[in-house]
Design a protein around this motif. Structure first.
Motif, PDB file in Angstrom:
ATOM      1  N   PHE A  59       3.028  29.922  34.032  1.00 56.67           N
ATOM      2  CA  PHE A  59       2.480  31.267  33.919  1.00 56.67           C
ATOM      3  C   PHE A  59       2.995  31.955  32.656  1.00 56.67           C
ATOM      4  O   PHE A  59       2.211  32.523  31.886  1.00 56.67           O
ATOM      5  CB  PHE A  59       2.841  32.090  35.170  1.00 56.67           C
ATOM      6  N   VAL A  60       4.294  31.911  32.442  1.00 55.56           N
ATOM      7  CA  VAL A  60       4.886  32.534  31.256  1.00 55.56           C
ATOM      8  C   VAL A  60       4.345  31.874  29.988  1.00 55.56           C
ATOM      9  O   VAL A  60       4.036  32.562  29.004  1.00 55.56           O
ATOM     10  CB  VAL A  60       6.430  32.454  31.316  1.00 55.56           C
ATOM     11  N   LEU A  61       4.210  30.579  30.006  1.00 56.80           N
ATOM     12  CA  LEU A  61       3.696  29.865  28.842  1.00 56.80           C
ATOM     13  C   LEU A  61       2.259  30.274  28.519  1.00 56.80           C
ATOM     14  O   LEU A  61       1.938  30.582  27.368  1.00 56.80           O
ATOM     15  CB  LEU A  61       3.773  28.356  29.095  1.00 56.80           C
ATOM     16  N   VAL A  62       1.404  30.317  29.503  1.00 62.32           N
ATOM     17  CA  VAL A  62       0.001  30.668  29.283  1.00 62.32           C
ATOM     18  C   VAL A  62      -0.122  32.134  28.857  1.00 62.32           C
ATOM     19  O   VAL A  62      -0.863  32.460  27.921  1.00 62.32           O
ATOM     20  CB  VAL A  62      -0.841  30.371  30.544  1.00 62.32           C
ATOM     21  N   VAL A  63       0.604  33.024  29.512  1.00 62.49           N
ATOM     22  CA  VAL A  63       0.562  34.438  29.120  1.00 62.49           C
ATOM     23  C   VAL A  63       1.066  34.606  27.691  1.00 62.49           C
ATOM     24  O   VAL A  63       0.487  35.358  26.901  1.00 62.49           O
ATOM     25  CB  VAL A  63       1.362  35.304  30.112  1.00 62.49           C
TER      26      VAL A  63
END
Length: 129
Positions: A59-63
């Motif tokens: 999630f953090v990577l995609v955001v």
């Protein structure tokens, strides 16, 4: 299941060996150490296949990728073509990062994976199969 049976068979064969002298005892001790290493490595490989990166990390990577590409629209460039090239290049590079992490997260699965040839060659050498 086949690999489990072969590993168990190998373990039984090693443990059934009775060293007759000190040299054989040293080889036997090394074989037991290698057998433990084999089991530990196998367990880690199986864990690597079943487990993956935590969902929050994805999630953090995609955001982070979306926000970084979004910030490129705040750059003031006179040429639209140059701006599109810069934003597209950054987006392509940032898209490759999650892809690479995904491939490395599952090293024994998918199209880009570690092939079993080394293990099969070892089994052939050990068992004459």
């Amino acid at each position: 299941a086949r690999a489990d049976r072969l590993a168990d068979e190998l373990g039984r064969a090693v443990r059934a060996t009775q060293p007759a002298n000190e040299a054989q005892s040293a080889v036997y001790a090394e074989a037991l150490t290698r057998l433990d290493d084999l089991r530990e490595s196998r367990a880690l490989r199986i864990l690597d296949v079943r487990e993956g990166l935590p969902l929050i990390l994805w999630f953090v990577l995609v955001v982070g990728v979306v926000l970084t590409v979004g910030f490129t629209y705040l750059f003031g460039m006179r040429s639209f073509l140059l701006h599109a090239l810069a934003a597209g290049s950054l987006a392509a590079i940032l898209a490759l990062v999650p892809f690479t992490i995904g491939v490395l997260d599952h090293p024994f699965d998918g199209d880009v994976r570690i092939e079993p040839e080394a293990f099969e060659d070892l089994l052939e050498e050990i068992g004459g199969r």
